[in-house]
Motif scaffolding. Structure first.
Motif, short mmCIF file in Angstrom:
data_model
loop_
_atom_site.label_atom_id
_atom_site.label_comp_id
_atom_site.label_asym_id
_atom_site.label_seq_id
_atom_site.Cartn_x
_atom_site.Cartn_y
_atom_site.Cartn_z
N ASP A 251 1.10 -1.18 -0.03
CA ASP A 251 -0.35 -0.14 0.02
C ASP A 251 1.08 1.43 0.10
N VAL A 252 1.49 1.78 -0.76
CA VAL A 252 2.70 3.02 -1.05
C VAL A 252 1.32 3.19 -1.93
N LYS A 253 1.46 4.87 -1.18
CA LYS A 253 0.84 5.62 -2.20
C LYS A 253 1.20 6.32 -3.29
N LYS A 254 0.51 7.19 -3.69
CA LYS A 254 0.53 8.05 -5.39
C LYS A 254 1.59 8.91 -5.05
N GLY A 255 2.87 8.80 -5.32
CA GLY A 255 3.97 10.42 -4.59
C GLY A 255 4.50 10.65 -3.64
N GLN A 256 4.36 8.61 -3.04
CA GLN A 256 4.95 8.35 -1.90
C GLN A 256 6.35 8.06 -2.02
N THR A 257 7.41 8.38 -1.38
CA THR A 257 9.06 7.54 -1.59
C THR A 257 9.17 7.00 -0.27
N VAL A 258 9.08 5.97 -0.13
CA VAL A 258 9.81 5.37 1.30
C VAL A 258 10.82 4.84 0.79
N VAL A 259 11.93 4.08 1.85
CA VAL A 259 12.53 4.69 2.60
C VAL A 259 13.06 3.80 3.34
N ALA A 260 14.35 2.35 2.87
CA ALA A 260 14.34 0.96 4.38
C ALA A 260 15.99 1.42 3.40
N ALA A 261 15.98 0.74 4.77
CA ALA A 261 17.38 0.52 5.19
C ALA A 261 18.00 -1.26 5.66
N ILE A 262 18.18 -1.67 4.45
CA ILE A 262 18.32 -3.14 4.69
C ILE A 262 19.99 -3.37 5.06
N PRO A 263 20.17 -4.51 5.76
CA PRO A 263 21.74 -4.27 6.58
C PRO A 263 21.70 -5.83 5.72
N HIS A 264 23.52 -5.40 5.33
CA HIS A 264 23.87 -6.49 4.27
C HIS A 264 25.39 -6.24 4.96
N SER A 265 26.38 -8.20 3.99
CA SER A 265 27.26 -8.52 4.52
C SER A 265 28.19 -7.77 4.26
N ASP A 266 29.31 -8.02 4.94
CA ASP A 266 30.50 -6.83 5.03
C ASP A 266 30.65 -6.52 3.40
N ALA A 267 31.35 -5.53 2.69
CA ALA A 267 31.29 -4.96 1.00
C ALA A 267 32.92 -4.16 1.65
N SER A 268 33.36 -4.49 2.49
CA SER A 268 34.51 -3.19 2.49
C SER A 268 35.31 -4.14 1.57
N ALA A 269 35.40 -5.35 0.76
CA ALA A 269 36.79 -6.01 -0.47
C ALA A 269 36.21 -4.83 -1.38
N TYR A 270 35.26 -4.31 -1.38
CA TYR A 270 35.20 -3.53 -2.79
C TYR A 270 34.82 -2.28 -2.37
N HIS A 271 35.14 -1.34 -3.48
CA HIS A 271 34.92 -0.04 -3.70
C HIS A 271 33.53 0.48 -3.81
N TYR A 272 32.65 -0.45 -4.46
CA TYR A 272 31.69 -0.23 -5.27
C TYR A 272 30.79 -1.01 -5.18
N MET A 273 29.48 -1.50 -4.53
CA MET A 273 28.59 -2.94 -5.01
C MET A 273 27.72 -2.11 -5.93
N LYS A 274 27.37 -3.84 -6.69
CA LYS A 274 26.85 -3.42 -7.65
C LYS A 274 25.06 -4.09 -7.34
N VAL A 275 24.14 -4.10 -7.66
CA VAL A 275 23.35 -4.64 -6.99
C VAL A 275 22.42 -4.55 -8.25
N ASN A 276 21.93 -6.15 -7.60
CA ASN A 276 20.78 -5.66 -9.43
C ASN A 276 19.07 -5.97 -8.39
N ILE A 277 18.53 -5.02 -8.96
CA ILE A 277 17.10 -4.81 -7.93
C ILE A 277 15.75 -5.46 -8.95
N THR A 278 15.41 -6.27 -8.33
CA THR A 278 14.10 -6.64 -8.44
C THR A 278 12.84 -6.50 -7.86
#
Lengths: 1184, 163
Positions: A779-806
């Motif tokens: 139930d996300v409303k029209k024009g709404q922006t939802v921000v969610a923080a998702i923890p993830h495992s250590d990625a310090s080996a990389y400068h950038y993390m490539k994420v495929n979003i589906t």
């Protein structure tokens, strides 16, 4: 006519010829025959002819009857002997003179008169005799010489000596004689032949004269041919026949056929007699009698040629000649077909063709044919057999046993009208005689069997000749026969297998014909329209739409209606399919893009793409769906579809819709048209080779839809090192009222996301549902922006993390459409700054310096740094050194920032870690937000510019990117002067000018934008011993250590011993809590050896026991080695290992840090006392 | 001498794809000439391998074979396009020179047609130098070529090639 052989006569003294000796000689001579390797250099032919082998008849002169009743008919030149031999023995010249000479003279007189005959005298001697002769002193000429003198009238030597005896019979003795014999034969033959050819030429020259008779000429010329044949010169003989044939045609053209009888006088067995037999009729007599029919004449001529060809061994030419003759002459016969018995021509061709094959096989039996020759021989035989087969076609059609349609009717000669060949009564009296054919005419099955047999024979021959295409054609006719006989299964299997042979080379006309047949049979056999049928049909349609496929379908009256019917059936059959059946690359349809830019659907998420589907079939085709797939980066695919019911012939415009289309550039991947379960598919990807050849893939651009659902990833605004990392997922609903949106993140680098611990940030957060796989926003409303923080495992080996979003989402307005949005985002995981820490212990205080440097090329703006202790109560007090500047510090790659803090702590307490908090942002972010801010202000002023907002921002950011000159000014003043922005006089220009003016004003960076934060945990450092070493120069050796402030009064001189006091103050204040109990440590000091500056005297190095807060002192004496400002030597203080304590097998050394209290002090050393002379000018003496 | 009658003409690409098959005989089945063109390829292949063996560069391949009422002749252009003609069979000597004249005319017609630069307009780029694809692309639009060939067919019948 049997082949004539060369005749050689012999003669000799009668007495000699009756001796046994002669018989032995004769036998030996005969064994030298046949003659080999004759080389004939003819006067009338330019090339040297070689005769491999020549049979010679050796007869006694007497046996030849000399004056036969000379026939008027020219015989071969070999009728008469070519060479006459006289063989004698005469051992002494006296005997020769008295007897032999006379006999020789007689013989010579009779022989040398003969025309075109040669003679040769052979003198036989015994070997021993010749040896005896050689031994004598030869006064007299030998017998041979005498003979030569007597008979060799011209230059040619016609006498030869044969040294021979029965016991010394070896071939070499014959060499001389044989050579002479060959010479003689050839010379005689040449003379005879030349003469005969002269006659022929003369006769030919008289062709136009009245009274000239072709038959006579023929016989004359044939005698030349026969002569040549007798000499085994087959090619030359054949040439004669060719010339005869040519002359015949010339005569034929002149319509001068008075020498011939009728064109044909059919004999009872003419139609079935073996073609190549020259004995089946008395041809020569007929020719001589001028009564030969053209038919017989041509047959005779052909037979003679073929016989010669068989002798040469050219079987292919033989068969070809025969088949060509059969076809061509049949046409001549057709002209008078009415007068012939029914089916005479067919029967004649049939029997002749087969008889030629048999005859050729018989002849070829003795020949060794190489592979190529055998293949072509087989091919030629195949043609003959096929020729016979055609006759069966004609007969079959005529009798009605075969239908009058292709492929049977192909054999019908074009001249044959539609009128059926009904044998009329008049001609029926005489009938054909070939029994096979007669049977076939009566009995349908006999004809079919014969037909199949002959066809198979031809197929076999063609197959062995490598003529695949001929064989295919015959297979086709066999299948047609099967159809006619109702053997549908056989026919169907043939017809379905044949097209595969025609399609690869684009013979679509033949392919279509075969497929058409197969379809018709399928229909006729009422077989179920299964998958196989569909395949046949699709192949047919393919052949049909290709250009030539239509050409052979004359049988279908209305091909469009026919195809329409097929298409309808196809649809029905497709529904029956049990699974989806793809069919690649069917040419009946083609799908092309109308435009390379997709359009946004505007009212909802997704984009539209216009395509044209070309239907090349002449009828409407009902379909279900058109689908088009685009390939994006990293194998992402998006699919456009459109439901369509039918495709009309020609172009069909369709608009395909894709509900979720991430913006970007795509290449056309595949297209598909579905009709029921049948899928027409086309692949459009290009191989690298094609691309290199310039055949580029088709590109499609999908524009960005600002109002569509979008997901972005951000680094969280506050990063705390040491805690689990998070990534912020920003889902903006755009225009959609979203029922559910399931977000799935995947990182190729193997980073795992823990969806369970997702936190939604912000107010009015919609409910979420999480599981191990994804997080679902509800139930996300029209024009709404939802921000969610998702923890993830250590990625310090990389400068950038490539994420495929589906994202799979369903909107409330279109609950049926499940949209799947695949995006690929990159989020930075590394910190933009690197931090270095340096600690300086000063007694109970600690100074900590942090050095911040950027890790990238970007400038980082640091607003504030703070060192935070967990709580005030734990005894750590932090003081900020330097009053922090109000402005923001900019860290550039070349200029790191230093931040210093003073830490005081209570001794011996466990110290909690500290945290360094850095509040910062990247310069780019700051400037972008500044611009946004400014633009926002302008938009508030003039709301009309709202729609240009993004344009303005983009334009300004772009301008900043091109030129870096604004950076410095901005860093100092906070004024942003955007370089190189061209403003037009339109709304955009006005807006831009306003924004530029706003940006140009000074503005504190603290007043806008967001700041990021990093929290870095910092430990409070520990040190067992902190020592402060000091070297102090005393006034005199006795004065005790004085305070620093006391001014030294005595100057110091170089070389002068100076009393100094070394003091080391030790503190255990920063000792780790576990070692607080330790009372003392053993330590060592060491004064630096500065041998250029100071001599140190006294205890330069020493050990002492240090206790907390105690001061160790030791006096030393220093001597300065030179004058000047000299720094005092440094004192190194080190802790010694704790006695008796071992860890890991090595002694334990407590940590110790020393600082030189006098590190910055310098003493002034004056030069040692002495004299110095100065000259001072006292003015000048003017008078001197 | 009766005039030669041209029953059918076939042009076949070097890859053995048919380019154009025209038949002039009235009331006859086209299938026959398609078959003739197709089967002739076997014979032409034989001749080509023979020619290669003897290093002959002759274009004219002489009589390929005879079939009931037609005599089939072959010709291969230097670029390996095969031209096959079917002459009505007559019981008289057909001079090679006459047949060769027909072939030359056909070859010229073909060259004119292929020289059309617009043929390549629709050809796929990767096959730019491939003769066959160009021909395929031009297929169906060979109207001028077809007309030329038809003209030759007519001319052969009328003139009858001088005796």
């Amino acid at each position: 006519m049997s082949a004539q052989r060369v005749t050689v006569t012999y003669s000799g003294p009668i007495i000699f010829l009756s001796t046994d000796h002669w018989k032995q000689i004769y036998a030996s001579l005969a064994s030298q025959l046949p003659l080999r390797n004759l080389h004939w250099k003819s006067t009338s032919r330019n090339a040297l002819r070689s005769i491999q082998e020549l049979d010679v008849d050796l007869v006694a002169l007497e046996t030849l009857r000399e004056d036969q009743a000379a026939s008027q008919v020219p015989q071969t030149v070999l009728d008469k002997p070519l060479l006459n031999l006289y063989i004698f023995i005469c051992e002494d010249s006296e005997a020769y003179r008295t007897q032999t000479r006379k006999q020789l003279k007689e013989w010579h007189a009779s022989v040398s008169q003969r025309k075109n005959q040669e003679w040769l005298i052979v003198h036989v001697v015994r070997p021993d005799q010749s040896v005896a002769q050689g031994r004598l002193f030869q006064m007299k000429a030998s017998v041979l010489d005498k003979v030569k003198a007597d008979f060799n009238v011209d230059r040619k030597d016609r006498c030869v000596q044969l040294v021979w005896s029965a016991d010394k019979d070896n071939p070499t003795v014959w060499a001389d004689l044989v050579t002479k014999v060959k010479e003689g034969i050839l010379s005689a033959f040449d003379a005879a032949l030349t003469q005969r050819e002269e006659e022929v030429k003369r006769s030919e020259g008289q062709r136009q004269m009245p009274g000239w008779n072709f038959c006579t000429f023929f016989i004359l010329k044939e005698s030349v041919a026969n002569s040549l044949e007798g000499m085994n010169l087959y090619e030359d003989a054949l040439q004669q026949y060719y010339e005869l044939e040519a002359t015949f045609f010339q005569v034929l053209r002149e319509k001068n056929l008075s020498w011939f009888g009728a064109l044909i006088t059919p004999m009872a067995t003419d139609d079935s007699a073996p073609l190549l037999s020259i004995t089946k009729k008395p041809y020569r007599d007929l020719i001589l009698a001028n009564t030969i029919s053209v038919f017989d004449f041509r047959v005779y001529l052909l037979a003679r040629q073929c016989i010669l060809l068989s002798k040469i061994g050219d079987m292919e030419e033989l068969c070809r000649k025969a088949s060509s003759f059969l076809s061509t002459f049949a046409r001549t016969l057709r002209e008078i077909e009415d007068t012939l018995p029914p089916f005479f021509i067919e029967s004649w061709i049939y029997s002749s063709a087969l008889s030629v094959v048999d005859q050729a096989d018989e002849w070829a039996g003795s020949l060794q044919l190489d592979k190529a020759a055998l293949a072509s021989f087989n091919a030629a035989k195949g043609e003959l057999v096929e020729l016979a087969r055609w006759q069966l076609d004609i007969l079959g059609i005529a009798t009605g046993f075969l239908p009058r349609k292709p492929p049977f009717s192909l054999a019908l000669p074009s001249s044959l009208g539609e009128a059926a060949k009904v044998p009329d009564a008049k001609r029926a009296s005489v009938s054909i005689t070939n029994t096979e054919l007669l049977a076939a005419l009566e009995d349908q099955d006999a004809l079919y069997d014969l037909y199949v047999n002959i066809t198979n024979r031809a197929i076999e021959l063609y197959a062995s000749a490598g003529r695949r295409k001929f064989a295919l054609k015959l297979h086709g006719t066999l299948a047609a026969l099967d159809v006619h006989r109702g053997r549908m299964e056989n026919a169907l299997s043939t017809y379905t297998s044949l097209p595969a042979h025609y399609s690869p080379h684009g013979w679509t006309s033949l392919e279509a014909f075969m497929l058409n047949r197969a379809l018709n049979i399928h229909e006729a056999a009422e077989k179920p329209k299964d998958r196989e049928w569909i395949h046949v049909l699709l192949h047919f349609l393919r052949a049909y739409v290709e250009d030539m496929g239509r050409q052979l379908l004359m049988s279908e009256e209305d091909s469009a209606a026919y195809v329409q019917g097929l298409a309808t059936q196809l649809k029905e059959a497709a529904q029956e399919l049990d699974s989806e059946t793809p069919f690649p690359d069917h040419p009946a349809f083609s799908l092309t893009l109308m435009e390379h830019n997709a359009k946004l659907a505007e009212s909802r998420d997704g984009s539209l793409l216009k395509v044209v589907v070309q239907n090349k079939l002449p009828c409407e085709v009902s379909i279900d769906e058109v689908q088009l797939q685009l390939a994006g980066r990293e194998n992402s695919r998006i699919t456009f579809t459109s439901k369509a019911s039918s495709l009309v012939p020609g172009p069909n415009e369709l608009t395909l819709f894709c509900p979720s289309s991430p913006p970007g550039t795509y290449s056309l991947f595949s297209t598909q048209i579905a009709t029921s379960r049948l899928l027409f598919q086309w692949k459009h990807t290009k191989t690298p080779k094609q691309v290199r050849a310039g055949n580029m893939p088709t590109l499609v651009h999908i524009p960005r839809d600002p109002k569509a659902l979008d997901v972005k990833l951000k680094q969280p605004p506050r990063i705390e090192l040491g805690t689990s990392r998070k990534v912020m997922v920003v889902l903006s609903a755009g225009r959609n009222e979203i029922a559910t949106a399931a977000v799935k993140l995947g990182a190729p680098s193997g980073i795992a996301f823990s969806y369970d611990e997702t936190e939604v940030v912000g107010e009015d957060a919609p409910p979420i549902r999480t599981d191990a796989e994804q997080v679902t926003f509800l139930d996300v409303k029209k024009g709404q922006t939802v921000v969610a923080a998702i923890p993830h495992s250590d990625a310090s080996a990389y400068h950038y993390m490539k994420v495929n979003i589906t994202v799979e989402y369903v909107t409330t307005s279109e609950p049926d459409i499940r949209r799947v949005l695949r995006l690929s985002r990159v989020v930075a995981t590394s910190l933009p700054v690197a931090i270095n820490v340096e600690d300086f212990f000063r007694g109970t205080r600690l100074f900590t310096a942090f050095t911040l440097s950027t890790t990238s090329h970007q400038h980082v703006r640091v607003r504030e740094t703070q060192l935070l202790s967990q709580s005030e109560s734990n005894g750590v007090k932090i003081t900020r050194c330097m009053a922090s500047k109000p402005s923001v510090v900019t860290i550039t790659p070349s200029q790191p920032g230093r931040f210093l803090f003073q830490v005081d702590s209570v001794k011996g307490q466990a110290r909690d870690g500290l945290k360094l908090q850095i509040s910062y942002r990247m310069l780019r972010e700051e400037v972008e937000s500044l611009i946004e801010h400014a633009v926002y202000e302008v938009v508030v002023e003039t709301p009309a510019l709202e729609f240009l907002r993004q344009d303005m921002i983009d334009k300004l950011v772009q301008a900043l990117e091109t030129d870096a000159s604004w950076v410095e000014l901005y860093g100092v003043t906070g004024e942003l002067v955007v370089p190189g922005v061209l403003t037009d006089d339109d709304e955009l220009g006005a807006g831009l000018r306003r924004v530029l003016a706003l940006l140009n004003t000074k503005r504190s960076p603290l007043s806008f934008g967001e700041w990021r934060e990093i929290l870095i945990p910092v430990d409070v450092p520990q040190m067992h011993i902190t020592a402060a070493a000091r070297l102090q120069i005393l006034e005199n050796p006795f004065s005790a250590g004085t305070e620093k402030s006391q001014k030294r009064t005595r100057p110091l001189y170089a070389g002068q011993p100076l009393s100094a006091l070394l003091t080391v103050q030790t503190s255990f204040h920063w000792a780790p809590p576990e070692d607080v109990k330790v009372e003392s440590y053993l330590m060592r000091y060491d004064i630096e050896d500065l041998s250029n500056d100071w001599l140190v005297s006294g205890r330069k190095r020493g050990d002492f026991v240090a206790t907390d807060g105690a001061t160790f002192t030791a006096p030393v004496t220093l001597i300065a080695l030179h004058h000047g400002e000299v720094a005092l030597p440094k004192v190194a203080v080190t802790a010694l290992p704790i006695p008796g304590e071992h860890r890991m097998r090595s002694s334990v050394v407590p940590g110790c840090e020393t600082h030189q209290v006098h590190g910055a002090e310098k003493v002034l050393v004056l030069p040692r006392g002495g004299r110095s002379t100065f000259f001072v000018s006292m003015g000048t003496n003017n008078n001197a | 001498m009766p005039p030669l009658r041209l029953n059918a003409v076939a042009f076949v690409s070097p890859q053995n794809h048919p380019i154009l098959i025209r038949s002039f005989a009235q009331g006859q089945d086209e299938l026959k000439y398609h078959y003739i063109a197709h089967t002739s390829l076997d014979v032409i292949d034989e001749r080509i391998s023979a020619a290669v063996a003897s290093k002959s560069t002759e274009c004219y391949m002489n009589l390929l074979y005879t079939m009931e009422d037609v005599a089939v002749y072959g010709y291969i252009t230097p670029l390996k396009v095969k031209i096959i003609i079917a002459l009505a069979l007559t019981d008289s000597v057909v001079r090679d020179a006459d047949v060769l004249t027909i072939f030359r005319a056909l070859h010229t017609a073909y060259r004119h047609a292929v020289a059309n630069p617009f043929l390549r307009l629709n050809a796929p780029i990767d096959g730019y130098n491939d003769h066959a694809t160009v021909l395929q692309a031009g297929n169906g639009k060979w109207q001028t070529f077809r007309k030329r060939v038809d003209d030759i067919g007519k001319a052969v019948g009328v003139v009858g090639v001088t005796a």
